[in-house]
Design an enzyme around this catalytic site. Structure first.
Site, PDB file in Angstrom:
ATOM      1  N   GLU A   1      26.105  36.402  46.553  1.00 15.10           N
ATOM      2  CA  GLU A   1      26.477  37.437  47.509  1.00 15.10           C
ATOM      3  C   GLU A   1      25.456  37.482  48.652  1.00 15.10           C
ATOM      4  OE1 GLU A   1      26.897  41.152  45.400  1.00 15.10           O
ATOM      5  OE2 GLU A   1      28.548  40.416  44.202  1.00 15.10           O
TER       6      GLU A   1
ATOM      7  N   ARG B   1      29.908  41.923  37.661  1.00 14.67           N
ATOM      8  CA  ARG B   1      29.022  40.959  38.314  1.00 14.67           C
ATOM      9  C   ARG B   1      29.770  39.639  38.450  1.00 14.67           C
ATOM     10  NH1 ARG B   1      26.636  44.776  39.632  1.00 14.67           N
ATOM     11  NH2 ARG B   1      24.423  45.279  39.422  1.00 14.67           N
TER      12      ARG B   1
ATOM     13  N   HIS C   1      31.232  44.090  47.418  1.00 16.52           N
ATOM     14  CA  HIS C   1      30.415  44.781  46.414  1.00 16.52           C
ATOM     15  C   HIS C   1      30.273  46.255  46.784  1.00 16.52           C
ATOM     16  CE1 HIS C   1      27.018  44.189  43.263  1.00 16.52           C
ATOM     17  NE2 HIS C   1      27.509  45.396  43.205  1.00 16.52           N
TER      18      HIS C   1
END
Ligand code: 8YV
Length: 325
Positions: A265, A236, A284
């Protein structure tokens, strides 16, 4: 009458067909809906399934009939567990099915940063390859180097296996628990965070995002890394102090960074991180393969069916919440 569920992020057709066998289905685009619209939608259903959407007290404020949420993710940092418990809502997640795929992504970043793959691909595309390349474009070796894994959970262990068995790397790890199997199988060595940061050629973050891990890699930690060390993060983004990382990369105190995750994000196109040639950014994609995302969604669907139809709680993060119903 079938229980009613909310799919708050569209899933593969086969998964939605499996859910439709057991449930009446409502849908909302959770990524675009405001918290109030999501709260209204959650108030109408017994269960919910989706991913990447924050669900806390506001979204649960009217969810009097909601009993179970199945997230299509292994990470649960988008959820306020206290708010779920207060509503007696159980949360299941999708461990295991994404472990190997995510570990592959970590090694994609290890190799891409070490061998400057993205930078050199752009070099070729730009027509700058006019003669055999010189030392100024060399990368560094991965094989037989030292990898330091912060968080030796499922994904961390899969990364360690690739490192030791695939690349002959020395494995250091830092975490709350000793892993004697890893130590016995491939000589992994448990060490303090400072020791790991000082010795590793590749530092890989594989911890969940919690109050304890948020910002755990800041200026002090980055200053302990070797100047030719590389930082890899597919856990993360908020685990790293990004301003401190930008400074360390800019000043040459860290060689490069491979980042699949960011504090915010999608990462902004004008982020200083994206202007650094020694940063390999990915959107991601840790678990984002066709096979694995279907497997994750199927596992989440089975988790929800087990909870709402069979009163069973596989892969449940907070099973005690069920008993309070
Ligand atoms: C995706 C992840 O973000 O599983 C996680 O925790 O971060 C990734 O797999 C998630 O699966 C949403 O699709």
């Amino acid at each position: 009458m079938k229980p009613r569920i909310l799919i708050y992020r569209a899933q593969p057709d086969a998964v939605e067909a499996r859910l439709a066998e057991h449930f009446s289905i409502e849908r909302i685009d959770g990524l675009r809906a405001n918290p109030d619209a999501l709260a209204d939608a959650l108030a109408q259903v017994d269960g919910a399934l989706g991913s990447s959407v924050a669900i806390g007290a506001a979204e649960l404020s009217r969810a009097t009939r909601l009993r179970a949420i199945a997230t299509v993710s292994v990470g649960i940092d988008k959820f306020d567990l206290a708010a779920l418990d207060a509503r007696h809502v159980v949360l299941s997640h999708t461990p295991d099915v994404l472990t190997e795929t995510t570990a592959d992504t970590v090694f994609a970043l290890v190799l891409a940063t070490a061998r400057r793959v993205v930078e050199l691909a752009d070099y070729v595309r730009a027509g700058r390859w006019q003669k055999s390349i010189g030392a100024e474009l060399y990368g560094v070796d991965v094989h037989h180097k030292t990898i330091g894994i912060i968080g030796l959970g499922r994904i961390g262990q899969a990364v360690a296996r690739r490192a030791a068995l695939g690349f002959g790397m020395k494995v250091l790890y830092h975490g709350r628990h000793r892993d004697e199997t890893a130590e016995r199988t491939y000589g992994a060595r448990l060490c303090s965070l400072d020791t790991l940061l000082g010795e590793a050629d590749f530092v890989c973050l594989q911890v969940p995002l919690t109050d304890a891990t948020r910002g755990m890699i800041g200026s002090r930690e980055l200053s302990l890394m070797k100047p030719d060390a590389i930082l890899i993060n597919a856990s993360r983004g908020a685990v790293i102090d990004e301003a401190a990382l930008i400074a360390a990369l800019t000043e040459g105190r860290v060689r490069a960074a491979g980042l699949d995750v960011f504090e915010h994000e999608p990462v902004s196109a004008d982020s200083a991180l994206l202007r650094l040639p020694n940063v390999v950014p990915l959107p991601h994609i840790g678990s984002a393969t066709e096979e694995t995302r279907v497997a994750m969604a199927m596992q989440a669907a089975d988790n929800l069916i087990a909870a709402l139809i069979r009163n069973e709680l596989p892969n449940t993060v907070n099973p005690a919440a069920w008993a309070k119903r």
